[in-house]
Design an enzyme around this catalytic site. Structure first.
Site, mmCIF file in Angstrom:
data_model
loop_
_atom_site.group_PDB
_atom_site.id
_atom_site.type_symbol
_atom_site.label_atom_id
_atom_site.label_comp_id
_atom_site.label_asym_id
_atom_site.label_seq_id
_atom_site.Cartn_x
_atom_site.Cartn_y
_atom_site.Cartn_z
ATOM 1 N N ARG A 90 0.834 -1.287 -0.048
ATOM 2 C CA ARG A 90 -0.018 -0.302 -0.024
ATOM 3 C C ARG A 90 0.748 1.116 -0.073
ATOM 4 N NH1 ARG A 90 -4.672 0.889 4.543
ATOM 5 N NH2 ARG A 90 -5.149 -1.348 3.944
ATOM 6 N N SER A 95 -8.158 0.718 1.311
ATOM 7 C CA SER A 95 -9.261 0.905 2.189
ATOM 8 C C SER A 95 -9.484 2.515 2.579
ATOM 9 C CB SER A 95 -8.552 0.276 3.448
ATOM 10 O OG SER A 95 -9.364 0.184 4.497
ATOM 11 N N ASP A 99 -16.115 3.135 5.808
ATOM 12 C CA ASP A 99 -15.035 3.392 5.061
ATOM 13 C C ASP A 99 -15.097 2.948 3.797
ATOM 14 O OD1 ASP A 99 -14.472 0.604 5.323
ATOM 15 O OD2 ASP A 99 -12.437 1.015 6.017
ATOM 16 N N ASP A 136 -15.056 -2.316 4.838
ATOM 17 C CA ASP A 136 -14.810 -3.366 5.779
ATOM 18 C C ASP A 136 -14.894 -2.967 7.204
ATOM 19 O OD1 ASP A 136 -12.377 -1.953 5.654
ATOM 20 O OD2 ASP A 136 -11.016 -3.581 5.523
ATOM 21 N N ARG A 137 -14.899 -1.573 7.323
ATOM 22 C CA ARG A 137 -15.140 -0.932 8.753
ATOM 23 C C ARG A 137 -16.633 -0.081 8.849
ATOM 24 N NH1 ARG A 137 -9.368 1.642 10.777
ATOM 25 N NH2 ARG A 137 -8.257 -0.041 9.555
ATOM 26 N N THR A 193 -2.492 -6.853 17.076
ATOM 27 C CA THR A 193 -3.488 -6.086 16.336
ATOM 28 C C THR A 193 -3.533 -6.441 14.772
ATOM 29 O OG1 THR A 193 -1.735 -4.251 15.978
ATOM 30 C CG2 THR A 193 -3.159 -3.935 17.661
#
Length: 530
Positions: A55, A151, A303, A307-308, A377
């Protein structure tokens, strides 16, 4: 001189391999003009492949994402997968893409790259929301999933997210193996766009499976006489809007959605928000203004790649956006209530969160007789831990991290903002029927499981600065005594007359008066971590 010489080698290697006329000419012109500083920024360090995939900013050079980097990356992924799995080529790869600049082009180039390596290639046409790709991996039993998205990054960025054959983002050692094989695959084998007749278009099949199998499993009978839920939804210029509408159609006419007009349609330039992340301050301003105009009390937000999921509630004259931890607990509590219907399964069920998320989930599941686990995380860790638990006969009913990521369906081992929204809509309908709001419901959960507070902040840094900061942290040493003194000064001694439970060097400390509080709340010190 040595630096200029090494930079020249990087430039010449780029000009040798890059077949995109625009990016090639850009580097060519900068070199001809002697603009070494500009070239330095574009040429190094090379954009690295890791567990999150690749990314970065879309631009020419080794330090950005562009046609050449996409081709090299897909060649490395294919090479590694073919060596790691005997049947990788036959099982194939499924590719999806979002609405960002170059996303469809790079999905087509990825398809061509995998085809040239002998892989069967499935393609999700149209703008996909990211969770469709890991779902497609397990549904089609492919070897790899590839999603072209950045994202919630700014519009100048894009990325490649990779899923392994278990439907979870890759972890070590796959990331290291792929990174090494990318560097062994620098010469492009092909530079053509995909051959449509050789691709398997799985779009309808995957969409129908998701909306007829995954989401219906989350539906429960609504209370009799339930009033209509009116929400304002924003996709923050992303892809969520049509998927959200199709999901809520499963609830019938009990939910009415109004989409924020200026943020409804996919727009890769994200004109109303620099950082299209629901966590960012100001990201929901347009939605709040529109909801006020309509007199609507609830905002649902995704978002850009959906996915959020985030929710805001109007409390009197003010809007309050729930934190990821608060929403996570509300979703977890709802799933626990559903699980209570089958007491035999409770002991063989667990919920998972990350070390930086609230410990309230632990308090909740322990009280309810459900297993608890936590990990580092990232949903790559949550998903792989869930699979490990399931291999040992323990079903994972829920996973979440405080950064607005929720896995509410056992069919997808990744965060999914559409399924989370569908579950929350049902929760809200039931709360309204009983005269509650999200905040009053949250208060009742606090009373039952203990009060937990979290306060997050973030700092935006260049990647080079992040590396430098963490190197300093790793080399920073403090004696236990100094660390203890710092923490004791940092924490208040009490809140509202109650003693504060302190986390000291990742261990639990508490005042001598705290056991009385624990007894009153029915908790042990180990259950009251925050």
């Amino acid at each position: 001189m040595a630096t200029e010489s090494s930079l020249e080698a990087l430039v010449q290697e780029w000009l040798k391999l890059d077949r995109n006329e625009t990016t090639r000419k850009h580097i060519e012109d900068l070199w001809a003009q002697g603009r070494l500083q500009a070239l330095e920024a574009l040429m190094r360090p090379r954009l690295e492949f890791g567990t999150a995939g690749l990314r970065g900013p879309m631009r020419a050079g080794w330090a950005g994402l562009n046609d050449l980097m996409v081709v090299q990356t897909c060649q490395g992924i294919g090479r590694y997968a073919a060596s790691a799995m005997d049947d990788a080529c036959a099982r194939g790869v499924v590719i999806g893409y979002d609405h960002r600049h170059n996303s469809q082009r790079w999905a087509d180039m990825a398809a061509e790259s995998f085809l040239s390596q002998g892989f069967k290639v499935y393609i999700l046409r149209g703008f996909s929301f990211t969770p469709l790709v890991p779902f497609a991996v397990t549904h089609l039993r492919t070897a790899i999933g590839c999603m072209i998205t950045a994202s919630h990054n700014p519009g100048a960025d894009n990325g490649i997210k990779i899923y392994w054959d278990n439907g979870v983002q890759i972890i070590a050692p796959h990331d290291e193996g792929i990174a090494a094989d990318i560097l062994r695959s620098l010469e492009p084998n092909t530079w053509e766009l995909q051959r449509p007749d050789e691709l398997v278009d799985c779009t309808v099949r995957i969409h129908d499976a998701y909306f007829s199998q995954v989401l219906p499993d989350l539906l429960r009978p609504l209370p009799d006489g339930a009033s209509k839920l009116h929400i304002v939804h924003t996709s923050l210029h992303g892809v969520a809007e049509p998927y959200m509408r199709r999901a809520f159609a499963l609830l019938g006419d009990v939910v009415h959605i109004d989409s924020v007009p200026q943020q409804r349609d996919p727009d890769p330039n994200f004109p109303t928000t620099v950082y299209p992340n629901p966590e960012e301050k100001g990201a929901l301003d347009c939605a709040m203004a529109y909801a006020d105009e309509l007199g609507v009390r609830y905002i649902f937000a995704n978002d850009p790649d959906a996915d959020r999921f985030c929710v805001a509630e109007k409390d009197g004259q003010n809007w309050r956006t729930l934190t990821g931890n608060e929403l996570g607990i509300i979703l977890a509590a709802a799933i626990v209530r559903r699980l209570r219907a089958d007491q035999a399964k409770l002991g063989q069920t667990c919920m998972i969160t990350t070390v930086v998320s609230s410990k309230m989930l632990q308090s909740l599941v322990v009280a309810e007789g459900i297993g608890y686990a936590e990990c580092l995380t990232g949903f790559k860790n949550i998903g792989n831990l869930a699979l490990a638990k399931e291999a040992n006969g323990v079903a994972c009913a829920f996973g979440y991290e405080e950064a607005l990521g929720y896995a509410v369906s056992p069919a997808i081992k990744d965060k999914d903002g559409i399924s989370a929204a569908l579950l929350l809509a049902q929760i809200l309908i039931s709360l309204h029927k009983s005269g509650h709001t999200l905040q009053s419901h949250l208060n009742s959960l606090y009373e039952r499981y203990g009060y937990f507070i979290s306060s997050n902040s973030s700092f935006r840094c260049e990647p080079s600065s992040v590396h430098a900061i963490f190197e300093r942290i790793r080399g920073f040493k403090l004696s236990q005594g100094i660390l203890q003194n710092i923490l004791q000064e940092a924490y208040p001694k009490s809140l509202s007359g109650l003693p504060v439970i302190q986390v000291i060097d990742m261990t639990i400390g508490y005042d001598s008066a705290a056991p009385d509080l624990m007894s009153a709340l029915g908790k042990t010190p180990g259950e009251m971590i925050q």
